[in-house]
Design a protein around this motif. Structure first.
Motif, PDB file in Angstrom:
ATOM      1  N   GLY A 107      35.994  35.940  24.806  1.00 32.32           N
ATOM      2  CA  GLY A 107      37.070  35.787  24.682  1.00 32.32           C
ATOM      3  C   GLY A 107      37.266  34.493  24.346  1.00 32.32           C
ATOM      4  N   ARG A 108      36.317  33.241  24.506  1.00 29.89           N
ATOM      5  CA  ARG A 108      36.545  32.189  24.541  1.00 29.89           C
ATOM      6  C   ARG A 108      36.883  31.576  22.803  1.00 29.89           C
ATOM      7  N   LEU A 109      35.726  32.902  22.150  1.00 30.62           N
ATOM      8  CA  LEU A 109      35.554  32.013  20.354  1.00 30.62           C
ATOM      9  C   LEU A 109      37.361  32.793  19.990  1.00 30.62           C
ATOM     10  N   LEU A 110      37.877  34.047  20.435  1.00 30.59           N
ATOM     11  CA  LEU A 110      39.060  34.601  20.218  1.00 30.59           C
ATOM     12  C   LEU A 110      40.289  33.693  19.938  1.00 30.59           C
ATOM     13  N   ASN A 111      39.598  33.413  21.237  1.00 26.33           N
ATOM     14  CA  ASN A 111      40.919  32.005  21.713  1.00 26.33           C
ATOM     15  C   ASN A 111      40.664  30.685  20.490  1.00 26.33           C
ATOM     16  N   GLY A 112      39.545  30.746  20.509  1.00 26.37           N
ATOM     17  CA  GLY A 112      39.488  29.212  19.464  1.00 26.37           C
ATOM     18  C   GLY A 112      39.931  29.702  18.316  1.00 26.37           C
ATOM     19  N   LEU A 113      40.074  31.280  17.065  1.00 24.64           N
ATOM     20  CA  LEU A 113      40.266  30.881  16.549  1.00 24.64           C
ATOM     21  C   LEU A 113      41.985  31.442  16.218  1.00 24.64           C
ATOM     22  N   GLY A 114      42.032  32.292  17.255  1.00 26.42           N
ATOM     23  CA  GLY A 114      43.730  31.565  17.694  1.00 26.42           C
ATOM     24  C   GLY A 114      44.334  30.562  17.103  1.00 26.42           C
ATOM     25  N   VAL A 115      43.556  29.066  18.099  1.00 23.91           N
ATOM     26  CA  VAL A 115      44.109  28.063  17.827  1.00 23.91           C
ATOM     27  C   VAL A 115      44.059  27.647  16.516  1.00 23.91           C
ATOM     28  N   GLY A 116      42.821  27.880  16.039  1.00 20.17           N
ATOM     29  CA  GLY A 116      42.515  26.900  14.165  1.00 20.17           C
ATOM     30  C   GLY A 116      43.022  27.844  13.631  1.00 20.17           C
ATOM     31  N   ALA A 117      43.450  29.110  14.066  1.00 21.14           N
ATOM     32  CA  ALA A 117      44.946  28.957  12.916  1.00 21.14           C
ATOM     33  C   ALA A 117      46.020  29.015  12.852  1.00 21.14           C
TER      34      ALA A 117
END
Length: 536
Positions: free
Chosen positions: A117-127
């Motif tokens: 979940g944290r990884l998906l969080n990070g992907l969204g923040v990066g985009a």
């Protein structure tokens, strides 16, 4: 007769785009507090680990988010370039909300599910960090662009502060036996994510993206909504003419379908990339993360404040929260006041200089402080008070300079047809150096201690020198031809015009730089007129 434009729709669109900064800030602000909550440690079976293993598990939770953010930037490039800035905002929100929801899924206390979940969080923040500054920059008139772009930093600092105090309040409100103690701060992530997701259905695509694709009727409709003006309005048509000409310049540059690598080799683009990459490196290297690290390297209290003599947990936590308040105040002050007083170069140089002096003073007094294992014996001293003051002065001037301006400049300087890819490079640089600084700062503090601040003071001095030599003033410069002219040497434009007449040097850098210069020579009268009236 031209109507008077209104900013209400423009501000709404900018607020929605700035919600990506809220995703960023809250994710950074709340995680440090949640990782040490007794309920979190018990639920994920971390309270049974040895100290070394516990620290490694907590570090993975932080690192997986940073890695996700780094890779989220290139993930957003094809969506932003092909489907549009608005749809990329939607994509960012979907990833973030999915990640937040996954962190709340109970799978027997397995931290691996939480980390996914944290990884998906990070992907969204990066985009989001890629597309949000681009979106705001492309919808803003030159007179308001700096202020609206600074809203990104304000939203980031506000949400980080909410995250810090939210985790603290959750610890104080709920007993350690209640899973709500850690679940509530995690669940709050859903709020900005859902607001962003819903908000993207209320705002239009940017006029410049439509124009780049030749959809000029859609571009006019988008611009009319953003300026709250009717189609056919004189002021609207004048701004639309500038957007159309910038798009036509990009179309001419792409007519031979050059690769991005060949575009990036052009003199003007190289200079812009150098400025953007340099600002993102400087933003991380001047030392803010070193101060942030000192505030979180122990589980019971911020070390720098305890070493300064503020030995109670309550007082040190209060001072840490005040550190966040200072960063927020500086972001708001820059957004509404300082951005209108002087240009970007002035604030970058002043901020770098004051931050460097703060680091030098901090190094001197930290050298005199007791080691971390003796903080319980520390007494409040003049040097301790000065050290705390230097932390706040650093935060204040960082928030008036490199904090917001690095994002602002990178969002506005690149040609439209390669804007997304260039911004991806500068944004990846920002995330990469966050990871680098987070890795080397603990090692520096462990090996050279107080001299770490001398290293960052040197970086501040280099930032000041580099800004003076390499960073042009972009504040108030309209996008398109005026921005192109700022980064193109006069000899480049002359060579381009000479080539158009059948003469001149045909090799690489002389003719490749700006087809926009040729357009400029064809329509000089229109350029002067449009540059004056484009809401400047």
């Amino acid at each position: 007769m031209a109507s008077k434009p209104s900013n209400r729709s423009l501000y709404l669109a900018a607020i929605v785009a700035c919600l990506t900064a809220a995703l960023f800030g809250y994710s950074v602000g709340f995680v440090g507090g949640v990782l040490v909550l007794p309920s979190f440690l018990h639920h994920f079976h971390l309270d049974a680990l040895l100290p070394h293993d516990l620290a490694a598990a907590q570090a993975r939770v932080v690192t997986v988010w940073l890695v996700g953010a780094l890779f989220g930037v290139p993930l957003g490039v094809p969506i932003s370039s092909g489907w549009g800035r608005r749809r990329c905002l939607t994509f960012s929100a979907l990833l973030y909300v999915s990640g937040a929801a996954l962190q709340l899924v109970d799978r027997g206390g397995h931290l691996s599910v939480f980390n996914i979940g944290r990884l998906l969080n990070g992907l969204g923040v990066g985009a989001g960090t890629l597309v949000s500054p681009m979106y705001i920059s492309e919808i803003s008139p030159p007179s308001d662009r700096g202020m609206l772009m600074s809203g990104y930093q304000t939203a980031l600092q506000l949400s980080a502060l909410v995250g810090f105090w939210g985790a603290y309040a959750s610890h104080a409100t709920f007993p350690s036996s209640s899973p709500l103690q850690w679940q509530l701060p995690v669940a709050i992530q859903l709020l900005p994510g859902v607001f962003l997701l819903l908000g993207t259905f209320l705002i239009p695509e940017t006029p410049r993206f439509y124009a780049e694709r030749g959809q000029f009727d859609d571009a006019e409709g988008s611009l009319a909504w953003l300026r709250a003006l009717p189609r056919g309005d004189l002021e609207l048509e004048r701004e639309l003419d500038e957007i159309r000409e910038a798009a036509e310049a990009g179309e001419l540059l792409q007519s031979e379908k050059p690769s991005f690598f060949s575009e990036a080799r052009k003199r003007g683009v190289r200079k812009r990339l150098g400025v953007g990459i340099g600002l993102m490196i400087a933003q991380n290297m001047v030392g803010l993360n070193a101060l942030n690290y000192l505030h979180s390297q122990t589980t019971d209290a911020p070390v720098i404040f305890m070493s300064a003599g503020f030995t109670s947990v309550s007082s040190s936590l209060f001072l840490t929260g005040l550190f966040g308040v200072v960063k927020l105040i500086s972001a708001i002050a820059f957004m509404f006041v300082f951005v209108r007083i002087r240009g970007n170069r002035f604030w970058l140089k002043l901020g770098s200089g004051v931050c460097g002096i703060s680091m030098l003073v901090l190094a001197y007094y930290v050298r005199l402080m007791p080691p971390p294992d003796q903080t319980h014996e520390a007494m409040l001293t003049f040097g301790g008070v000065v050290s705390v003051a230097m932390v706040y002065i650093f935060a204040l001037f960082f928030g008036l300079s490199l904090g917001p301006i690095s994002w602002n400049v990178c969002s506005e300087i690149f040609p439209l047809h390669i804007n997304a890819k260039c911004c991806a490079i500068t944004t990846c640089t920002q995330w990469l150096f966050q990871i680098v600084i987070a890795s080397i700062t603990p090692r520096l503090l462990a090996s050279v201690g107080w001299a770490t601040y001398l290293v960052y003071a040197l970086c501040c001095a280099l930032s000041l020198l580099w800004t003076h030599l390499a960073v042009p003033e972009t504040c108030g410069v309209p996008l398109g031809r005026p921005m192109d002219a700022l980064f193109d040497a006069p000899t480049d434009s002359a060579a381009t015009i000479e080539t158009a007449d059948g003469g001149g040097d045909q090799d690489g850098d002389d003719v490749e730089d700006e087809t926009t210069a040729l357009l400029r020579s064809r329509a000089r009268a229109e350029r002067r007129r449009s540059s004056v009236v484009a809401y400047t």
